[in-house]
Scaffold this active site. Structure first.
Site, PDB file in Angstrom:
ATOM      1  CE  LYS A   1      -2.404  -0.950   3.766  1.00  0.00           C
ATOM      2  NZ  LYS A   1      -1.765  -2.228   4.147  1.00  0.00           N
TER       3      LYS A   1
ATOM      4  NE  ARG B   1       1.790  -4.628  11.143  1.00  0.00           N
ATOM      5  CZ  ARG B   1       2.906  -4.579  10.392  1.00  0.00           C
ATOM      6  NH1 ARG B   1       4.015  -5.163  10.809  1.00  0.00           N
ATOM      7  NH2 ARG B   1       2.900  -3.933   9.269  1.00  0.00           N
TER       8      ARG B   1
ATOM      9  NE  ARG C   1      -4.365  -1.040  10.061  1.00  0.00           N
ATOM     10  CZ  ARG C   1      -3.336  -0.413   9.519  1.00  0.00           C
ATOM     11  NH1 ARG C   1      -3.435   0.812   9.103  1.00  0.00           N
ATOM     12  NH2 ARG C   1      -2.189  -1.040   9.375  1.00  0.00           N
TER      13      ARG C   1
ATOM     14  NE  ARG D   1       7.098  -2.857   5.837  1.00  0.00           N
ATOM     15  CZ  ARG D   1       5.799  -2.624   5.962  1.00  0.00           C
ATOM     16  NH1 ARG D   1       5.044  -2.412   4.905  1.00  0.00           N
ATOM     17  NH2 ARG D   1       5.243  -2.647   7.153  1.00  0.00           N
TER      18      ARG D   1
ATOM     19  NE  ARG E   1       5.952  -0.399  10.033  1.00  0.00           N
ATOM     20  CZ  ARG E   1       4.701  -0.356   9.541  1.00  0.00           C
ATOM     21  NH1 ARG E   1       4.465   0.225   8.377  1.00  0.00           N
ATOM     22  NH2 ARG E   1       3.711  -0.914  10.197  1.00  0.00           N
TER      23      ARG E   1
HETATM   24  P1  AMP Z   1       0.716   0.794   9.128  1.00  0.00           P
HETATM   25  O1  AMP Z   1       1.913   1.663   8.921  1.00  0.00           O
HETATM   26  O2  AMP Z   1      -0.471   1.214   8.297  1.00  0.00           O
HETATM   27  O3  AMP Z   1       1.011  -0.675   9.005  1.00  0.00           O
HETATM   28  O4  AMP Z   1       0.260   1.030  10.650  1.00  0.00           O
HETATM   29  C1  AMP Z   1       1.098   0.721  11.740  1.00  0.00           C
HETATM   30  C2  AMP Z   1       0.286   0.631  13.020  1.00  0.00           C
HETATM   31  O5  AMP Z   1      -0.346   1.898  13.281  1.00  0.00           O
HETATM   32  C3  AMP Z   1      -0.859  -0.360  12.996  1.00  0.00           C
HETATM   33  O6  AMP Z   1      -0.432  -1.690  13.272  1.00  0.00           O
HETATM   34  C4  AMP Z   1      -1.772   0.205  14.081  1.00  0.00           C
HETATM   35  O7  AMP Z   1      -1.267  -0.072  15.367  1.00  0.00           O
HETATM   36  C5  AMP Z   1      -1.633   1.706  13.843  1.00  0.00           C
HETATM   37  N1  AMP Z   1      -2.639   2.187  12.868  1.00  0.00           N
HETATM   38  C6  AMP Z   1      -2.413   2.686  11.615  1.00  0.00           C
HETATM   39  N2  AMP Z   1      -3.564   3.023  11.018  1.00  0.00           N
HETATM   40  C7  AMP Z   1      -4.551   2.727  11.890  1.00  0.00           C
HETATM   41  C8  AMP Z   1      -5.974   2.822  11.861  1.00  0.00           C
HETATM   42  N3  AMP Z   1      -6.621   3.276  10.786  1.00  0.00           N
HETATM   43  N4  AMP Z   1      -6.669   2.430  12.965  1.00  0.00           N
HETATM   44  C9  AMP Z   1      -6.035   1.986  14.053  1.00  0.00           C
HETATM   45  N5  AMP Z   1      -4.706   1.840  14.144  1.00  0.00           N
HETATM   46  C10 AMP Z   1      -3.963   2.202  13.080  1.00  0.00           C
END
Ligand code: AMP
Length: 218
Positions: free
Chosen positions: A13, A171, A88, A127, A160
């Site tokens: 994404k 996740r 999400r 990654r 990360r």
């Molecule tokens: P990402 O970079 O999109 O994989 O997000 C990393 C982490 O941020 C996720 O595992 C969640 O803990 C938090 N996070 C990101 N976007 C959301 C969302 N829309 N709702 C809740 N938690 C989020």
């Protein structure tokens, strides 16, 4: 173009969002990135989000929705946006609809990136991300020329903290339990576009652009 990207962690994404936001000249809004900036800067929001992010859980809707509502008030989204990592869950999707309908507008498309689970693990395991420009690299498939340094901007490259095996598995569970239902939600609204996110990055970008152009011109 008002667009959301949907797909499991590791679907690409973030990578595709960079190309698509450039192509359509719309801001890329990634909730994970906003949380990581807050974490790094030690804000109250970052401190609150940290435990959830470290364990792979979703940050509570109250915090996330308020953060997105604030971001969508900025003037740069007047002609569109690309949301990456939001919504999400169904509640977040409903909140987004409400924010947009209050502004007299609506989503043009929800682009789903589909990918095989064995590929997800392979992608996430190596990654790497640039702390400065956010560009994604990969230890094996797309390494930077000098270890730890971004070719694009010279920034520091890091892995990360939540890209470790236990957190990745959590996740993925969260994705199938809470996030995947939004695919059906957008299908029912008639805005869902699904494309395969397997193959070369540039092939996937071209696939996404063609599918979006076709959908939006209808
Ligand atoms: P990402 O970079 O999109 O994989 O997000 C990393 C982490 O941020 C996720 O595992 C969640 O803990 C938090 N996070 C990101 N976007 C959301 C969302 N829309 N709702 C809740 N938690 C989020």
């Amino acid at each position: 173009m008002r667009l959301v990207l949907v797909g499991p962690p590791g679907a690409g994404k973030g990578t595709q969002a960079q190309f698509l936001s450039e192509h359509f000249a719309i801001p890329h809004i990634a909730t994970g990135d906003i949380f990581r900036v807050n974490l790094r800067e030690g804000t109250a929001l970052g401190i609150e989000a940290k435990a959830y992010m470290d364990s792979g859980e979703l940050v509570p809707d109250s915090l996330t929705n308020a953060m997105v509502a604030d971001r969508l008030k900025k003037s740069d989204v007047a002609n569109g946006f690309l949301l990456d990592g939001f919504p999400r869950n169904i509640l977040q999707a409903e909140v987004l609809d409400a924010i947009l309908s209050q502004a007299g507008t609506q989503l043009d498309a929800a682009l789903e990136l589909t990918v095989e689970s064995s590929e997800i693990i392979r992608r996430l395991a190596g990654r790497l991300i640039c702390r400065n420009c956010g560009r994604t690299w990969h230890l094996d498939f797309d390494p930077p020329s000098a270890p730890g340094v971004c070719n694009d901007c010279g920034g520091e490259i890091y892995q990360r903290e939540d890209d470790n095996e236990a957190t990745v598995l959590r996740r993925l569970e969260i994705y199938s339990e809470q996030t995947e239902p939004i695919v059906g939600y957008y299908r029912r609204q008639g805005v869902l576009i699904s494309i395969s996110a397997m193959g070369e990055v540039s092939e996937i970008t071209n696939r996404a652009i063609s599918a979006l152009r076709a959908a939006v011109s209808n």
